[in-house]
Design an enzyme around this catalytic site. Structure first.
Site, PDB file in Angstrom:
ATOM      1  N   LYS A 562       0.884  -1.281   0.174  1.00  0.00           N
ATOM      2  CA  LYS A 562       0.047   0.238   0.122  1.00  0.00           C
ATOM      3  C   LYS A 562       0.981   1.335   0.105  1.00  0.00           C
ATOM      4  O   LYS A 562       0.363   2.144  -0.295  1.00  0.00           O
ATOM      5  CB  LYS A 562      -1.064   0.048   1.381  1.00  0.00           C
ATOM      6  CG  LYS A 562      -1.931  -1.083   1.213  1.00  0.00           C
ATOM      7  CD  LYS A 562      -2.884  -1.002   2.623  1.00  0.00           C
ATOM      8  CE  LYS A 562      -2.173  -1.789   3.682  1.00  0.00           C
ATOM      9  NZ  LYS A 562      -2.015  -3.249   3.498  1.00  0.00           N
ATOM     10  N   GLU A 589      -5.704  -3.842  -6.467  1.00  0.00           N
ATOM     11  CA  GLU A 589      -6.922  -4.103  -6.018  1.00  0.00           C
ATOM     12  C   GLU A 589      -6.678  -4.607  -4.461  1.00  0.00           C
ATOM     13  O   GLU A 589      -7.757  -4.200  -3.751  1.00  0.00           O
ATOM     14  CB  GLU A 589      -7.740  -5.263  -6.776  1.00  0.00           C
ATOM     15  CG  GLU A 589      -9.191  -5.497  -6.392  1.00  0.00           C
ATOM     16  CD  GLU A 589      -9.948  -4.232  -6.522  1.00  0.00           C
ATOM     17  OE1 GLU A 589     -10.379  -3.998  -5.436  1.00  0.00           O
ATOM     18  OE2 GLU A 589     -10.185  -3.770  -7.535  1.00  0.00           O
ATOM     19  N   VAL A 592      -6.811  -2.502  -0.705  1.00  0.00           N
ATOM     20  CA  VAL A 592      -8.013  -2.142   0.057  1.00  0.00           C
ATOM     21  C   VAL A 592      -8.884  -3.414   0.052  1.00  0.00           C
ATOM     22  O   VAL A 592      -9.315  -3.533  -1.247  1.00  0.00           O
ATOM     23  CB  VAL A 592      -8.695  -0.820  -0.078  1.00  0.00           C
ATOM     24  CG1 VAL A 592      -9.821  -0.625   0.936  1.00  0.00           C
ATOM     25  CG2 VAL A 592      -7.655   0.269   0.005  1.00  0.00           C
ATOM     26  N   ALA A 594      -8.452  -6.721   0.297  1.00  0.00           N
ATOM     27  CA  ALA A 594      -7.714  -8.026   0.145  1.00  0.00           C
ATOM     28  C   ALA A 594      -8.222  -8.111  -1.224  1.00  0.00           C
ATOM     29  O   ALA A 594      -7.996  -7.687  -2.295  1.00  0.00           O
ATOM     30  CB  ALA A 594      -8.087  -9.166   0.958  1.00  0.00           C
ATOM     31  N   LEU A 596     -11.243  -8.364  -2.426  1.00  0.00           N
ATOM     32  CA  LEU A 596     -12.647  -7.637  -2.904  1.00  0.00           C
ATOM     33  C   LEU A 596     -12.500  -6.767  -4.138  1.00  0.00           C
ATOM     34  O   LEU A 596     -11.657  -6.094  -4.280  1.00  0.00           O
ATOM     35  CB  LEU A 596     -13.327  -7.095  -1.676  1.00  0.00           C
ATOM     36  CG  LEU A 596     -13.619  -7.930  -0.385  1.00  0.00           C
ATOM     37  CD1 LEU A 596     -14.172  -7.347   0.715  1.00  0.00           C
ATOM     38  CD2 LEU A 596     -14.519  -8.973  -0.884  1.00  0.00           C
ATOM     39  N   GLY A 648      -2.913 -15.763  13.096  1.00  0.00           N
ATOM     40  CA  GLY A 648      -1.970 -15.052  12.180  1.00  0.00           C
ATOM     41  C   GLY A 648      -2.810 -14.288  11.549  1.00  0.00           C
ATOM     42  O   GLY A 648      -2.305 -13.542  10.531  1.00  0.00           O
ATOM     43  N   ASP A 662      -2.748   1.380   9.255  1.00  0.00           N
ATOM     44  CA  ASP A 662      -3.029   0.460   8.136  1.00  0.00           C
ATOM     45  C   ASP A 662      -4.431   1.075   7.273  1.00  0.00           C
ATOM     46  O   ASP A 662      -4.550   1.100   6.376  1.00  0.00           O
ATOM     47  CB  ASP A 662      -3.061  -1.070   8.276  1.00  0.00           C
ATOM     48  CG  ASP A 662      -3.182  -1.544   7.031  1.00  0.00           C
ATOM     49  OD1 ASP A 662      -2.561  -1.946   6.211  1.00  0.00           O
ATOM     50  OD2 ASP A 662      -4.399  -2.518   7.132  1.00  0.00           O
ATOM     51  N   LYS A 666      -5.257   2.887   3.990  1.00  0.00           N
ATOM     52  CA  LYS A 666      -6.251   2.245   2.878  1.00  0.00           C
ATOM     53  C   LYS A 666      -7.296   3.292   2.488  1.00  0.00           C
ATOM     54  O   LYS A 666      -7.766   3.498   1.374  1.00  0.00           O
ATOM     55  CB  LYS A 666      -7.024   1.099   3.484  1.00  0.00           C
ATOM     56  CG  LYS A 666      -6.189  -0.121   3.423  1.00  0.00           C
ATOM     57  CD  LYS A 666      -6.628  -1.195   4.256  1.00  0.00           C
ATOM     58  CE  LYS A 666      -5.976  -2.543   4.556  1.00  0.00           C
ATOM     59  NZ  LYS A 666      -6.480  -3.561   5.238  1.00  0.00           N
ATOM     60  N   GLY A 785      -6.002 -12.494   5.187  1.00  0.00           N
ATOM     61  CA  GLY A 785      -5.624 -13.843   5.069  1.00  0.00           C
ATOM     62  C   GLY A 785      -4.774 -13.908   3.708  1.00  0.00           C
ATOM     63  O   GLY A 785      -4.842 -13.223   2.624  1.00  0.00           O
TER      64      GLY A 785
END
Length: 804
Positions: A562, A589, A592, A594, A596, A648, A662, A666, A785
């Protein structure tokens, strides 16, 4: 009768000459009537030229001449080459004394190569009990008086050939010297480029042969030179017209003049591989073949001459003056292209004629220079010509666009009158890549996408494995080959021109080398890799400084990092300017949400003119899990946080998530997608870490997680009934202005709301627009993830691959 022609590589010492003897022996044993035409063996012609040059410069040539003689006789002690060697000794000695040589002398020197070749094969065939007759083509083919590129006198030559073959016919195998002939004074001449093939086609014409079989070191004619294009495919059948076009535009195996005698008598030509007894080669006949693109041909030893001058616009006879002046010096033009706005003419000539062509034209247009009608005559010699045989102009945009996307801009192009062939002039250093780009596009062979991956941690490593597992399926389904040619971490890079293997993790440790970005770029250039994509799976600000350099060197960009989109707005704008200048793309993509489809949706709405009034949502999958679980269950905050760490969902130091930076980055990325000029300092961030826990080592913080319980239990208890905690980003205000308001904060929302119903580690985004009013567009799904993020990066790669 069939005429067999063998090239120099087929006749080289060892396997070559032995295989030729076997081919002829088998044909004779099968009762075939054949005539054999030979080139000089191996590298003979080039060696004789080198020795001649040395002799003319009074350099020591005798050692090389001694080595030449040794090669010719070392495996064949029973063959007498005394006359040929004495002739060469005499000629070289004379040239050395004079310090110069004429084209006449050069023809005499080079002719010895074919004579040696034919005498040797005749002897070897006789040793196999084959009735073979050495035939010196100087006794058969008569030419005009031009040395170096003589033209045959067809009537006289035909009479000689027919008379000779009436005497030596039946079971006799005539072994004919190719390339050489003689004029009416019986002086040795040569037939120029591709002369041995020309000899063979003339004999086939005069004898009305059943077929001409041209034996070479390749399996036939290919859709492109296999040495330059790995995916080139053999062409099974061509028409004479197509072969003539291929020959004219540079296919090495053919030459235009060798085709014409065959067309006259409709004699089939078959291109065969000496070393592949099972191959059918490529058959060339008078029959019309199916329409479509046949092959890519290349002319390499050429130069581009450019003549420019505004004062020539509208003047009659300029082209005629150019061609007349060049013709006077026997300079041939391959093809020409003209511009109109600023009068410009570009044309291609042989490289060794370029300087002379320029001098001739400067003399011709001397008065026009004085009047300033002509401004410049220049030479570009670092060029090659690619011809697409069978290319229709109606579909030419496809290979042309593919070239532009790979930053290969043709210097000049034209098409034939039929509109079925297109030729391009490109810079020589770009030839190899250009051929691969065009070939992949027009023959619909799997398009190769060459990928360099930076960062092979959790996301990067997962991405690599996903690509390797899906490569075959993607190639089958989409006709795209994904080739990871480099994978790098902050210290080392592993190069793999033909793609990574599944043991890449071990190999990068064993064979990885230290590197700079320039090394990746150089590797791609040296191996002529096309359709380049650089993948940034790091979290490094330092690496983002390489983006512009990569873009300038033909890389598209895909990033899960990012940082680049949240640096200064000046850098943000500069990067996009460079992307536009170089016609490259940058997809991110996963920055922000992951995997989607959030950024694409916002871009589409914004570009369509939709007025987006607000964007808010849960941006962090880690913090989504943390507050979803904490709100729903009666457990201490520290326990839920530790669970998120163990699964995790957070960074090793969870403060990197809890500080809110973070989410702030975004949110800023989305603001900039709306063309807002916000900087990171404009983001109001609610830091979830109490001040007393913000400093120190991660291990110390992890030991003190319990100190967070009281803080967040109080926040939880102070909520209104049926509400839950969510950590959100909120972009709001008049978003048509230069900047918007950006807030990152912990809020309490009703359980029944869209934000309140989020479960697990999902992210959710509400996009409010003027058209949709109070009903937002909602995008929701897995927001964290490695597998999800890697799959999102993979999606961006495939989007670029589709457009490459």
């Amino acid at each position: 009768m069939k005429v067999l022609k063998f090239g120099g590589k087929s006749l080289a010492n060892g396997k070559g000459i032995d295989t030729v003897v076997d081919i002829i022996h088998n044909k004779v044993r099968n009762g075939e009537k054949i005539t054999v035409v030979l080139s000089a063996r191996g590298n003979t012609t080039n060696e004789l030229e080198e020795i001649l040059e040395k002799a003319s410069k009074n350099e020591d040539y005798k050692e090389q001449l001694k080595a030449f003689k040794k090669y010719q006789i070392e495996d064949f002690r029973g063959v007498d080459f005394d006359n040929e060697f004495k002739t060469l000794d005499k000629l070289f000695e004379g040239v050395s004394l004079l310090g110069d040589y004429s084209k006449r002398i050069k023809d005499q020197v080079l002719s010895q190569g074919e004579v040696i070749s034919a005498k040797l094969l005749t002897q070897l065939l006789r040793e196999k009990n084959i009735k073979a007759n050495f035939t010196d083509s100087r006794d058969l083919i008569k030419t005009d008086g031009r040395f170096g590129d003589a033209q045959p006198l067809n009537k006289l030559s035909k009479e000689n050939v027919i008379n000779h073959f009436q005497k030596y016919n039946g079971s006799t195998v005539n072994v004919v010297t190719g390339f050489i002939a003689s004029n009416t004074k019986n002086e040795t001449t040569t037939l120029g480029r591709n002369g041995s093939n020309y000899t063979a086609s003339l004999l086939a014409n005069y004898l009305e042969a059943e077929e001409l079989q041209n034996y070479t070191h390749v399996n036939g004619i290919y859709t492109a030179n296999p040495d330059l294009v790995q995916d080139a495919k053999k062409i099974e059948k061509l028409s004479f017209n197509e072969a003539n076009e291929l020959a004219y535009f540079g296919t090495n195996i053919l030459h235009a003049k060798t085709i014409i005698p065959l067309i006259e008598k409709k004699i089939p030509l078959r291109i065969l591989n000496t070393f592949d007894s099972n191959g059918n080669g490529t058959l060339i006949t008078s029959e019309t073949s199916e329409k479509g693109i046949k092959s890519l041909s290349v002319l390499e030893n050429v130069a581009l001459i450019n003549l420019k001058g505004r004062g020539l616009l509208g003047k009659v006879g300029v082209d005629a003056r150019i061609f007349r002046a060049l013709a006077h010096k026997n300079i041939s033009v391959s093809f020409i292209s003209q511009g109109s706005s600023e009068r410009g003419i570009g044309f291609v000539v042989d490289a060794d004629k370029a300087k002379e062509a320029k001098d001739v034209l400067e003399q011709e247009f001397e008065a026009d220079f004085y009047k300033r009608d002509v401004s410049a005559i220049s030479i570009e010699d670092d060029v090659s010509v690619i011809s697409i045989i069978g290319q229709d102009l109606s579909t030419f945009h496809k290979p042309y666009n593919a070239l532009i996307k790979n930053q290969i801009v043709p210097l000049l192009f034209n098409n034939t009158v039929s509109g079925k062939n297109v030729s391009l002039v490109v810079r020589k250093r770009q030839l190899h890549r250009a051929l691969n780009v065009i070939h992949g596009e027009i023959f619909e062979i799997s398009k190769k996408i060459n990928i360099a991956i930076f960062g092979h941690g959790l996301v990067g490593g997962t991405l690599i494995d996903q690509i390797l597992q899906s490569t075959k399926q993607i190639e089958k389904r989409k006709n795209i080959t994904l080739n990871i040619f480099a994978v790098a971490n902050s210290r080392k890079v592993l190069f793999a021109k033909n793609g990574l293997e599944t043991n890449w993790k071990t190999k990068i440790e064993e064979k990885g080398v230290s590197y700079a970005i320039e090394d990746i770029i150089s590797f791609a250039d040296e191996h002529h890799l096309e359709n380049l994509i650089a993948i940034d799976n790091t979290a490094s600000e330092a690496f983002t400084k390489s983006y512009i350099n990569l873009v300038k060197h033909s890389f598209d960009l895909v990033s899960s990092n990012k940082v680049a989109n949240t640096l200064s707005f000046d850098f943000y704008k500069e990067l996009r300017i460079k992307l536009e200048e170089n016609q490259k793309q940058y997809l991110y993509e996963t920055n922000v949400g992951a995997g989607l489809p959030l950024i694409d949706t916002i871009k589409l709405l914004h570009l369509s003119g939709e007025n987006i009034t607000r964007i808010k949502g849960v941006f962090s999958g880690s913090l989504s899990y943390l507050f979803n679980t904490f709100s729903a269950e009666e457990r201490p905050f520290s326990e839920v946080l530790q669970e998120a760490i163990d699964k995790g969902f957070t960074e090793p130091d969870p403060r990197e998530d809890l500080c809110g930076n973070d989410v702030g980055r975004k949110l800023l990325i989305l603001a900039r997608e709306l063309d807002l000029g916000n900087e990171f300092d404009d983001v109001n961030i609610h830091n979830l870490i109490p001040k007393n826990l913000r400093e120190g080592e991660a291990s110390s913080f992890l030991e003190r997680l319990g100190e967070l319980d009281e803080v967040y239990q109080k926040v939880k208890e102070e909520q209104k009934p049926d509400c839950v905690l969510r950590y959100i980003g909120d972009l709001w205000g008049d978003l048509s202005q230069e900047k918007g308001n950006l807030d990152v904060k912990l809020v309490s929302v009703p359980k029944s709301s869209a934000l309140g119903q989020v479960k697990g580690s999902d992210s959710i985004f509400e996009i409010y627009t003027e058209s949709y009013g109070d009903q937002p567009i909602v995008i929701q799904g897995a927001g964290a993830g490695a597998a999800v993020t890697a799959r999102g990066v993979f999606g961006d790669i495939l989007r670029l691959a589709d457009k490459a």
